[in-house]
Enzyme design. Structure first.
Site, PDB file in Angstrom:
ATOM      1  CG  ASP A  64       7.321 -34.575   4.483  1.00 17.80           C
ATOM      2  OD1 ASP A  64       7.559 -35.673   3.943  1.00 17.80           O
ATOM      3  OD2 ASP A  64       8.205 -33.797   4.865  1.00 17.80           O
TER       4      ASP A  64
ATOM      5  CE  LYS B  83       7.841 -30.541   4.887  1.00 19.04           C
ATOM      6  NZ  LYS B  83       8.458 -31.198   6.050  1.00 19.04           N
TER       7      LYS B  83
ATOM      8  CB  ALA C  30      11.852 -47.151  16.415  1.00 15.73           C
TER       9      ALA C  30
ATOM     10  CB  THR D 226      12.951 -29.692  -0.280  1.00 13.85           C
ATOM     11  OG1 THR D 226      13.334 -30.404   0.906  1.00 13.85           O
ATOM     12  CG2 THR D 226      12.750 -28.224   0.051  1.00 13.85           C
TER      13      THR D 226
ATOM     14  CB  SER E 273      12.537 -42.679  16.000  1.00 11.50           C
ATOM     15  OG  SER E 273      12.665 -44.042  15.667  1.00 11.50           O
TER      16      SER E 273
ATOM     17  CB  ILE F 282      14.761 -36.523  14.207  1.00  6.75           C
ATOM     18  CG1 ILE F 282      14.015 -35.227  13.937  1.00  6.75           C
ATOM     19  CG2 ILE F 282      16.254 -36.329  14.113  1.00  6.75           C
ATOM     20  CD1 ILE F 282      14.228 -34.204  15.014  1.00  6.75           C
ATOM     21  N   GLY F 283      11.967 -38.069  12.591  1.00  8.28           N
ATOM     22  CA  GLY F 283      10.597 -38.494  12.838  1.00  8.28           C
ATOM     23  C   GLY F 283       9.589 -37.377  12.919  1.00  8.28           C
TER      24      GLY F 283
END
Length: 238
Positions: A50, A37, A201, A41, A171, A13-14
Site C-alpha cells: 500500500d 504502512k 469513486a 498483509t 469513495s 473503504i478507500g
C-alpha cells in the site's frame, strides 16, 4: 501536524487512496512526505504494498513498512500463521518518529479498522497513535451502515484521548443514493468532527498525473486542499 495516523471504519473503504490524496495534496503545497504502512498483509515479498501504491499515485514520497505478512488477514493473525514476530505499536511509533525527523509530514496508514490487533497482547493502531501523540484521520464509507461504524470509531478515539480532526469519505459515488446524500449531514454529527473531504469513486484507477491534479479538490483546507464541505453538501443534498 508532523505525524497523521489514517485509519478506517473497516476494510476496502478507500483508506490507501485517501492516504495518497493527502500525500499528493501535501506535496503540492511544498511539503516533504513519508508514508508508513504499519502492517502490510496479503502481499508477497516481491510485490508492492500500500505504501508504494501511495507513492505511485501521489508522487515522490518516502514509502516504508514496519512489517509484511503474506496472507490477507488481521496483522496479528497473519504474523502468527507465518511464524513471524508480530508488529508492536512501539515499533510503529519508533519508525514514524524517525521518518518525522526527516520529513514535514508522516502519514501512518493502518490495516483495516482502528482496533485490528497487531499482536497477541491486543496492541493496535490506536496504541501507536497514543505513543506518537498523533491525530487520527478517519476514512468512512459513503452509504448505508457507515454511521454506526463511524460513531463507534469516534467514541473509541475520544475514550483514548486521541484527536479526531475529521472524517474523509473514501469513495464518493458518481450517482449517490439517498443514504449517501443524507450522510453528508449525519457523518459529522455522529463523529463529533467535521467532514474533511470526499474522494471520488474510482480515483485509484486514474493516471497518476490526473490523480495529483485532482487530489486537492477532494480534501478540505485543513488537509491543504480546496474542497468546500458546505458547497458540496448543498450540491448533493437530498
Amino acid at each position: 501536524m508532523p505525524v497523521l495516523v489514517i485509519t478506517g471504519t473497516g476494510t476496502e473503504i478507500g483508506k490507501t487512496v485517501v492516504t495518497a490524496a493527502v500525500a499528493a495534496t501535501a506535496l503540492a503545497a511544498g511539503r516533504s512526505v513519508a508514508v508508513l504502512k504499519a502492517a502490510q498483509t496479503g502481499v508477497a515479498p516481491d510485490e508492492p504494498g500500500d505504501a508504494w501504491e501511495v507513492a505511485r499515485l501521489a508522487g515522490p514520497v518516502t514509502a516504508a513498512e514496519v512489517a509484511r505478512f503474506p496472507e490477507p488477514l488481521a496483522p496479528g493473525t497473519a504474523a502468527r500463521r507465518a511464524g513471524r514476530p508480530p508488529v508492536r505499536p512501539v515499533e510503529v511509533a519508533e519508525a514514524a518518529g524517525k521518518l518525522a525527523a526527516e520529513h514535514d509530514l508522516v502519514l501512518v496508514e493502518g490495516a483495516g479498522g482502528l482496533l485490528v490487533r497487531f499482536d497477541a497482547e491486543g496492541g493496535t493502531l490506536a496504541d501507536a497513535a497514543s505513543l506518537l501523540g498523533a491525530p487520527v484521520l478517519l476514512v468512512a464509507a459513503a452509504g448505508l451502515g457507515t454511521l454506526n461504524t463511524t460513531e463507534l470509531t469516534a467514541r473509541e478515539l475520544r475514550a483514548r484521548g486521541l484527536e479526531l480532526p475529521g472524517v474523509v469519505i473514501g469513495s464518493w459515488p458518481q450517482a449517490p443514493d439517498l443514504a449517501a446524500r443524507c450522510n453528508l449531514a449525519d457523518l459529522p454529527d455522529v463523529a463529533g468532527a467535521p467532514l474533511l473531504g470526499a474522494v471520488a469513486a474510482g480515483a485509484g484507477d486514474l493516471a497518476p498525473p490526473v490523480f495529483r491534479r485532482a487530489a486537492p479538490g477532494w480534501l478540505a483546507p485543513p488537509l491543504d486542499g480546496t474542497w468546500d464541505a458546505a458547497g458540496f453538501g448543498r450540491r448533493e443534498a437530498p
